[in-house]
Design an enzyme around this catalytic site. Structure first.
Site, PDB file in Angstrom:
ATOM      1  N   SER A 232      81.891 -12.396 117.383  1.00 49.95           N
ATOM      2  CA  SER A 232      83.348 -12.295 117.423  1.00 49.95           C
ATOM      3  C   SER A 232      83.803 -11.184 118.360  1.00 49.95           C
ATOM      4  CB  SER A 232      83.871 -12.124 115.997  1.00 49.95           C
ATOM      5  OG  SER A 232      85.217 -12.499 115.929  1.00 49.95           O
ATOM      6  N   ASP A 457      86.225 -23.292 114.923  1.00 49.34           N
ATOM      7  CA  ASP A 457      86.258 -21.880 114.541  1.00 49.34           C
ATOM      8  C   ASP A 457      87.720 -21.444 114.512  1.00 49.34           C
ATOM      9  OD1 ASP A 457      86.266 -19.030 114.583  1.00 49.34           O
ATOM     10  OD2 ASP A 457      84.293 -18.999 115.524  1.00 49.34           O
ATOM     11  N   HIS A 485      83.545 -19.671 111.201  1.00 49.09           N
ATOM     12  CA  HIS A 485      83.521 -18.644 112.227  1.00 49.09           C
ATOM     13  C   HIS A 485      82.096 -18.295 112.615  1.00 49.09           C
ATOM     14  CE1 HIS A 485      84.876 -15.418 114.659  1.00 49.09           C
ATOM     15  NE2 HIS A 485      84.591 -14.444 113.818  1.00 49.09           N
TER      16      HIS A 485
END
Length: 516
Positions: A232, A457, A485
């Site tokens: 991320s 996602d 995610h």
């Protein structure tokens, strides 16, 4: 009246670390002990190409101390200001799990955020962070970036003040002058506390400085090039590292990518659409279960959920501890559960209870987002560090026409969340002006960089992974088809093999590999 994207969600990049720890805690996993005899990984520092004024940092002595049955820990010293090392120093906290088999180097891990603790991610949930083949071959290194956790940290509010900031009821009708003034005043008080309690470090809490810290870690550990797995926000940190040190960026995996070229306003709009898509996927799945509190078609279920949000916006629900489930907290809890399919049953429980006037499950989900323990203490400073990084990394955008256009886009693409996505930007009160810029990253001269994207996602939409892989001169896209995610170590053997074969053996997967 000018509107801003909802402050906490506008710059929402990831909370994978907190969710990871929660998932492991719920599973009750017991990890086996590693062998007593470990391979020696003490190596000479790599300081090639380091300027004389920075040489003392790259050649500092490292002393590892045991910090549990499977880990050892240390602290490194880094300059507060990399451009002016005489301004002072900060401390960086590291935790290491030594390779259990044939050692081939260090693997640095960043779980996201910005502001999530890489130290805790590795120490508390090693097997969630990386697979067994990587544990065998690498010293897995978790570190708290500057401003975070056990490193020299951003400090703002105490627990009671944080509760009021996160959960307090804001006076006035949402969007009214009274409401906006109250939110701005709260943001100002938060910013003032951060400046007063952070000992002058706020101007230096940036992703560029953190990337330079990461090269220091690499050098002190004795690795000539960087092995890195970033989730991320960690993809932005990794891409920034590759931009600064392309010749040392040889085996990087960036999972759940942020597009560094997307302006902050568009970040919020894209994420709103991503969470709306995830909500629809959740509701479709929910309707096929006997526990679902909704019935009828997907659109009817969505309408019922929107009605629940509107009801809570009018009349917040009081929790057993006296805190109120406001609509902002309800949205926070919902988004927390949408990060992973494994959390959808908790969302079903929370919605069912809220419909019956019980906010406790949704409060627990929001507490997980905020890393708040059941006793009212906050487990880390992730929220404060999140604010510090984003307010300096993202340029201030003050274009009412552009903001109005973005809000229209959100209303069209995310009608469920749109009414609760606006509010004064907290970075307008931040004491440190932004220094970051938005733009494409090519990292010319780097080794291959693997970018993993998941098709639905919600937090880092797939299009961002596609874009980053295209921007990088040597980017390679690996696609996980699915929900949730990030993509690695989530049960998809195709993705896992692509990542591990690259990090261990340097085998570059086919660009565009699609893992069903």
């Amino acid at each position: 009246m000018n509107h801003r994207l909802k402050p906490r969600l506008r710059r929402l990049i990831t909370l994978v670390a907190g969710l990871a720890v929660a998932t492991v805690a719920l599973s009750g996993c017991l990890y086996s002990q590693i062998p007593d005899t470990q391979p020696s990984t003490t190596r000479a520092p790599d300081s090639a190409g380091v300027s004389p004024e920075l040489m003392p940092y790259y050649t500092q002595e490292v002393t590892w101390e045991s910090c549990g049955a499977r880990f050892d820990c240390t602290d490194l010293t880094a300059p507060l200001d990399w451009d002016n090392p005489d301004k002072g120093e900060i401390s960086l906290a590291l935790v290491r799990h030594q390779a259990t088999g044939e050692f081939q180097g260090s693997l640095l891990i960043n779980p996201g955020g910005p502001g999530s603790s890489g130290y805790d991610f590795v120490a508390d949930s090693l097997e969630f962070a990386v697979g067994p083949d990587l544990i065998e071959r690498f010293d897995v290194i978790g570190f708290d970036p500057r401003g975070v956790g056990r490193s020299t940290a951003v400090t703002c509010l105490d627990d009671a003040e944080m509760d009021e900031y996160n959960y307090g009821v804001v006076p006035g009708e949402r969007g009214s002058a009274e409401w906006e003034d109250a939110v701005t005043a709260r943001n100002q008080a938060y910013s003032d506390a951060c400046e007063a309690n952070s000992d002058g470090i706020l101007p230096y809490i940036t992703t560029v400085n953190s990337a330079r810290d990461m090269d220091l870690i690499r050098g002190v550990l004795g690795d000539e090039t960087l092995n890195y797995l970033g989730y991320s926000y960690g993809t932005f940190l990794g891409a920034t590292y590759a931009k600064l040190y392309p010749e040392r960026a040889q085996r990087l995996v960036l999972d759940g990518a942020i597009d560094p070229a997307v302006p902050g306003l568009e970040v919020g709009a894209t994420q709103a659409a991503g969470f709306e898509s995830a909500l629809r996927a959740y509701l479709q799945d929910c309707l096929g279960t006997s526990e679902c509190p909704f019935s009828g078609s997907l659109d009817e279920a969505l309408t019922d959920f929107q009605a629940l949000l509107a009801s809570i916006a009018r009349t917040p629900l009081e929790n057993g501890d006296g805190r109120m489930l406001t609509v902002d907290t309800m949205v926070t809890g919902t988004i927390t559960a949408l990060y992973s399919e494994q959390s959808w049953p908790y969302l079903t429980q929370g919605i069912t209870a809220a419909l019956q006037g019980d906010p406790s499950v949704m409060m627990a989900l929001a507490d997980s987002y905020n890393n708040r323990d059941v006793d009212g203490t906050y487990l880390d400073n992730s929220s404060e560090a999140f604010r510090a990084y984003n307010c300096v990394d993202y340029p201030v955008e003050d274009d009412p026409a552009a903001e109005a256009a973005v809000m229209k886009q959100i209303e069209k693409q995310a009608p469920t969340f749109a009414p609760y996505w606006d509010g004064p930007d907290p970075c307008k009160t931040w004491p440190t002006p932004p220094t970051g810029t938005r733009g494409e990253i090519a990292a010319s001269g780097s080794g291959p960089i693997i970018v993993v994207g998941t098709t639905n996602d919600p937090a880092t939409p797939y299009e961002w992974s596609e874009s980053l892989a295209d921007q990088l001169e040597n980017g390679v896209l690996v696609t996980r088809v699915g929900e949730g995610h990030t993509g690695y170590n989530k049960g998809n053997s195709c993705v896992d093999a692509a990542v591990e074969d690259f990090l261990i053996g340097g085998t570059v997967p086919e660009d565009g590999l699609r893992c069903e």
